[in-house]
Design a protein around this motif. Structure first.
Motif, PDB file in Angstrom:
ATOM      1  N   ILE A  55       0.814  -1.217   0.000  1.00  0.00           N
ATOM      2  CA  ILE A  55       0.000   0.000   0.000  1.00  0.00           C
ATOM      3  C   ILE A  55       0.852   1.273   0.000  1.00  0.00           C
ATOM      4  CG2 ILE A  55      -0.430   0.246   2.501  1.00  0.00           C
ATOM      5  CD1 ILE A  55      -3.527   0.444   1.074  1.00  0.00           C
ATOM      6  N   ARG A  56       1.970   1.234   0.702  1.00  0.00           N
ATOM      7  CA  ARG A  56       2.873   2.385   0.680  1.00  0.00           C
ATOM      8  C   ARG A  56       4.274   1.905   0.314  1.00  0.00           C
ATOM      9  NH1 ARG A  56      -1.030   3.324   4.244  1.00  0.00           N
ATOM     10  NH2 ARG A  56      -0.140   1.752   5.578  1.00  0.00           N
ATOM     11  N   PHE A 173      -4.990   7.518  -5.243  1.00  0.00           N
ATOM     12  CA  PHE A 173      -3.692   7.276  -4.603  1.00  0.00           C
ATOM     13  C   PHE A 173      -3.405   5.794  -4.391  1.00  0.00           C
ATOM     14  CE2 PHE A 173      -6.999   8.280  -1.472  1.00  0.00           C
ATOM     15  CZ  PHE A 173      -7.048   7.099  -0.746  1.00  0.00           C
ATOM     16  N   CYS A 174      -4.389   4.940  -4.624  1.00  0.00           N
ATOM     17  CA  CYS A 174      -4.358   3.593  -4.032  1.00  0.00           C
ATOM     18  C   CYS A 174      -4.094   2.462  -5.024  1.00  0.00           C
ATOM     19  CB  CYS A 174      -5.697   3.354  -3.332  1.00  0.00           C
ATOM     20  SG  CYS A 174      -5.737   1.822  -2.401  1.00  0.00           S
ATOM     21  N   GLN A 271      -9.999  10.246   4.743  1.00  0.00           N
ATOM     22  CA  GLN A 271      -8.749  10.612   4.022  1.00  0.00           C
ATOM     23  C   GLN A 271      -8.409  12.091   4.079  1.00  0.00           C
ATOM     24  OE1 GLN A 271      -7.311   7.901   3.474  1.00  0.00           O
ATOM     25  NE2 GLN A 271      -8.802   6.376   2.792  1.00  0.00           N
ATOM     26  N   ASP A 309      -8.997   6.861   8.600  1.00  0.00           N
ATOM     27  CA  ASP A 309      -7.671   6.934   7.958  1.00  0.00           C
ATOM     28  C   ASP A 309      -7.528   8.334   7.363  1.00  0.00           C
ATOM     29  OD1 ASP A 309      -7.314   4.233   8.435  1.00  0.00           O
ATOM     30  OD2 ASP A 309      -7.680   3.619   6.360  1.00  0.00           O
ATOM     31  N   PHE A 310      -6.322   8.856   7.445  1.00  0.00           N
ATOM     32  CA  PHE A 310      -6.051  10.191   6.890  1.00  0.00           C
ATOM     33  C   PHE A 310      -4.760  10.168   6.094  1.00  0.00           C
ATOM     34  CE2 PHE A 310      -8.519  10.627  10.698  1.00  0.00           C
ATOM     35  CZ  PHE A 310      -9.521  11.500  10.319  1.00  0.00           C
ATOM     36  N   ILE A 311      -4.755  10.920   5.005  1.00  0.00           N
ATOM     37  CA  ILE A 311      -3.536  11.081   4.217  1.00  0.00           C
ATOM     38  C   ILE A 311      -3.172  12.559   4.211  1.00  0.00           C
ATOM     39  CG2 ILE A 311      -2.519  10.908   1.914  1.00  0.00           C
ATOM     40  CD1 ILE A 311      -4.309   8.519   1.375  1.00  0.00           C
ATOM     41  N   PHE A 340      -1.279   8.781   7.474  1.00  0.00           N
ATOM     42  CA  PHE A 340      -0.168   8.457   6.580  1.00  0.00           C
ATOM     43  C   PHE A 340       0.270   9.680   5.793  1.00  0.00           C
ATOM     44  CE2 PHE A 340      -3.354   5.061   6.787  1.00  0.00           C
ATOM     45  CZ  PHE A 340      -2.617   4.055   7.404  1.00  0.00           C
ATOM     46  N   LYS A 341       1.561   9.710   5.499  1.00  0.00           N
ATOM     47  CA  LYS A 341       2.032  10.675   4.519  1.00  0.00           C
ATOM     48  C   LYS A 341       1.728  10.085   3.152  1.00  0.00           C
ATOM     49  CE  LYS A 341       6.310  10.834   6.200  1.00  0.00           C
ATOM     50  NZ  LYS A 341       7.739  11.164   6.198  1.00  0.00           N
ATOM     51  N   TYR A 342       1.275  10.926   2.239  1.00  0.00           N
ATOM     52  CA  TYR A 342       1.015  10.431   0.893  1.00  0.00           C
ATOM     53  C   TYR A 342       2.284   9.777   0.343  1.00  0.00           C
ATOM     54  CZ  TYR A 342       0.528  10.200  -4.100  1.00  0.00           C
ATOM     55  OH  TYR A 342       0.540   9.733  -5.387  1.00  0.00           O
TER      56      TYR A 342
HETATM   57  N1  5AD Z   1      -0.189   6.903   0.343  1.00  0.00           N
HETATM   58  C1  5AD Z   1      -0.514   7.061   1.654  1.00  0.00           C
HETATM   59  N2  5AD Z   1      -1.508   6.401   2.250  1.00  0.00           N
HETATM   60  C2  5AD Z   1      -2.208   5.527   1.494  1.00  0.00           C
HETATM   61  N3  5AD Z   1      -3.247   4.735   1.804  1.00  0.00           N
HETATM   62  C3  5AD Z   1      -3.573   4.035   0.710  1.00  0.00           C
HETATM   63  N4  5AD Z   1      -2.785   4.358  -0.312  1.00  0.00           N
HETATM   64  C4  5AD Z   1      -1.923   5.307   0.147  1.00  0.00           C
HETATM   65  C5  5AD Z   1      -0.872   6.031  -0.446  1.00  0.00           C
HETATM   66  N5  5AD Z   1      -0.536   5.893  -1.723  1.00  0.00           N
HETATM   67  C6  5AD Z   1      -3.870   4.715   3.123  1.00  0.00           C
HETATM   68  C7  5AD Z   1      -5.329   5.180   3.058  1.00  0.00           C
HETATM   69  C8  5AD Z   1      -6.096   3.904   3.248  1.00  0.00           C
HETATM   70  C9  5AD Z   1      -5.146   3.129   4.141  1.00  0.00           C
HETATM   71  C10 5AD Z   1      -5.389   1.666   4.205  1.00  0.00           C
HETATM   72  O1  5AD Z   1      -3.878   3.399   3.613  1.00  0.00           O
HETATM   73  O2  5AD Z   1      -5.561   6.077   4.115  1.00  0.00           O
HETATM   74  O3  5AD Z   1      -7.353   4.104   3.837  1.00  0.00           O
END
Ligand code: 5AD
Ligand code: SF4
Length: 447
Positions: A55-56, A173-174, A271, A309-311, A340-342
């Protein structure tokens, strides 16, 4: 005992979400008939499985560094005359990187994607004959579940149960829609049968899993499934994770009001609190529609604990967008959260967007976000002090005489109590609260 095969040691390391935790348990189940017993250390293991998360970016890099270390253990085992150690990479990194893993780390014998775990026994046999066997991971999810027939052997009183896999939402983003594929739901009968088997083995709580669990499309939707499982004798608690605001329908909200077995805890990621960013994320909701949704859910179940969850630092996120996220958090009030940081994921639409945010800015925003969310979590926990909560005790605590369980709101609760209460739901008077747990005493008046 009838089998004469020597016990082979299996080490599984699990990264990422609860779906992987569930899958790891199922892998252990399908390998048990071949003589594999689970061990908690990779040293000397006959089979090492890394169940990975994609995921990251960091999650992927961790896998490669772990593989480097396991390679050394493999060499040591061989040098000591201990035979071979088979190394398998499973999960979403396996799905996404495929053969690239075999190229980057020659010690890996096997790469297997999330839809193919039922083929593990055969794959391992093949890998023992010739290195480099791997599986194209595009099998249908229903085939996976039909083929995973090995009886589950739950290890505790709380168990995960996968009901749905995949995602059609395509948040920009996912990677999940690419690694786990399209949304797919297991038939309700199969889920009920698994839940009955778990309950028959002492499981008191199930957490229904899906990348978009509230999009469950089997008979009756998720609300119908919850009601169906709530009727199972011995199954006293039901949870589900993770949900998308879009699929939080009236029936499910009503279930929160009417089904006592459905625990008052909801993980509902938002998010961001900025409509501009939510749009760029393709989230299909606004900050305002999310606020209204939370109000509705709270009207049905006033004490529900909300998690999210927050980005931070999504491309194009400005100070004002970030402030809007903080404001949303203040308005909603979270009991817990993941932030999370993007992280730029190759192949996702957001990775190609202009306005990528500098790392220092992401760091600074994450720090501020965490401070707010941690304060809310602490406040939520402190509000439980003085209350009597039903606690499902799960395991012995770190200190002698102490056992640990979960409140309805998923908080860890410590209490001084005899081990025989493990597996039972017992009223506990909460005396003190820390950020990550509560402490209390058995409430003998209501017990
Ligand atoms: N960057 C950061 N956070 C992410 N998530 C998913 N993809 C990314 C990404 N590219 C986070 C989202 C999601 C959680 C499982 O992971 O917040 O809800
Ligand atoms: Fe990823 Fe969005 Fe699907 Fe969640 S809903 S798995 S964040 S694409």
């Amino acid at each position: 005992m009838s089998g004469t095969a020597p016990l082979k040691r299996l080490y599984i390391k699990t990264y990422g979400c609860q779906m992987n935790v569930y899958d790891s348990e199922r892998m252990a189940d399908v390998l048990a008939p071949l003589g594999y017993g689970v061990t908690d250390s990779p040293e000397g293991a006959d089979l090492v499985v890394l169940n990975t998360c994609h995921i990251r970016e960091k999650a992927t890099e961790k896998v490669y560094s772990e593989l480097g270390q396991i390679k050394m253990l493999k060499r040591e085992k061989q040098a000591a005359g201990g035979g071979t150690m088979t190394i398998a990479v499973a999960g979403c990194v396996a799905q996404a990187e495929g053969e690239e893993i075999l190229r980057r780390q020659p010690a890996v014998d096997l790469v297997v994607g999330p839809q193919s775990y039922h083929q593990l026994p055969e794959l391992i046999a093949r890998a023992h004959r010739a290195r480099g066997e791997r599986l194209a991971a595009d099998f249908a999810a229903d085939e996976k579940f039909d083929a995973l027939t090995a009886e589950r052997r739950p290890t505790g009183v709380s168990a995960f149960l996968t009901v749905q896999e995949g995602c059609d939402k395509f948040c920009t983003f996912c990677v999940v829609p690419y690694t786990r594929g399209a949304e797919w739901s297991r038939p309700a009968e199969a889920i009920e049968a698994e839940a009955r088997s778990l309950a028959g083995q002492g499981v008191r709580e199930v957490t229904l899993l899906g990348q978009n669990v509230n999009a469950y499309a089997g008979e009756g939707g998720l609300a119908g499934l919850v009601r169906r499982l709530a009727r199972i004798e011995g199954l006293d608690r039901i949870r589900y994770t993770t949900s998308h605001p879009r699929d939080m329908d009236e029936a499910l909200i009503a279930a929160h009001a009417e089904v006592p077995e459905l625990m008052p805890y909801l993980h509902l990621p938002v998010q961001s609190g900025s409509d501009r960013i939510l749009k760029a994320m393709n989230r299909a909701h606004t900050a305002e529609s999310y606020r209204r949704l939370i109000e509705k859910i709270r009207a049905a179940r006033p004490d529900i604990a909300i998690s999210g969850d927050f980005i931070v630092g999504f491309p194009g996120e400005r100070d004002a967008d970030f402030e809007a996220t903080l404001q949303l958090i203040r308005d909603v009030g979270y009991a817990s959260a993941f932030s999370f940081k993007y992280s730029r994921r190759p192949g996702t639409p957001a990775s190609a967007l202009p306005g990528q945010v500098a790392e220092e800015v992401k760091d600074e925003r994450l720090t501020r976000l965490l401070a707010l969310l941690e304060a809310q979590q602490q406040a939520f926990n402190e509000r439980q002090a003085g209350r009597v909560l039903p606690v499902l005790f799960e395991k012995p605590g770190r200190h002698p005489g102490q056992i640990i369980g979960r409140s309805p709101y998923l908080q860890a609760v410590h209490a001084t109590a005899p081990d025989r209460l493990i597996g039972q739901i017992v009223p506990v008077r909460i005396e003190s609260a820390a950020r990550n747990s509560l402490a209390g005493v058995l409430d003998l008046e209501t017990a």
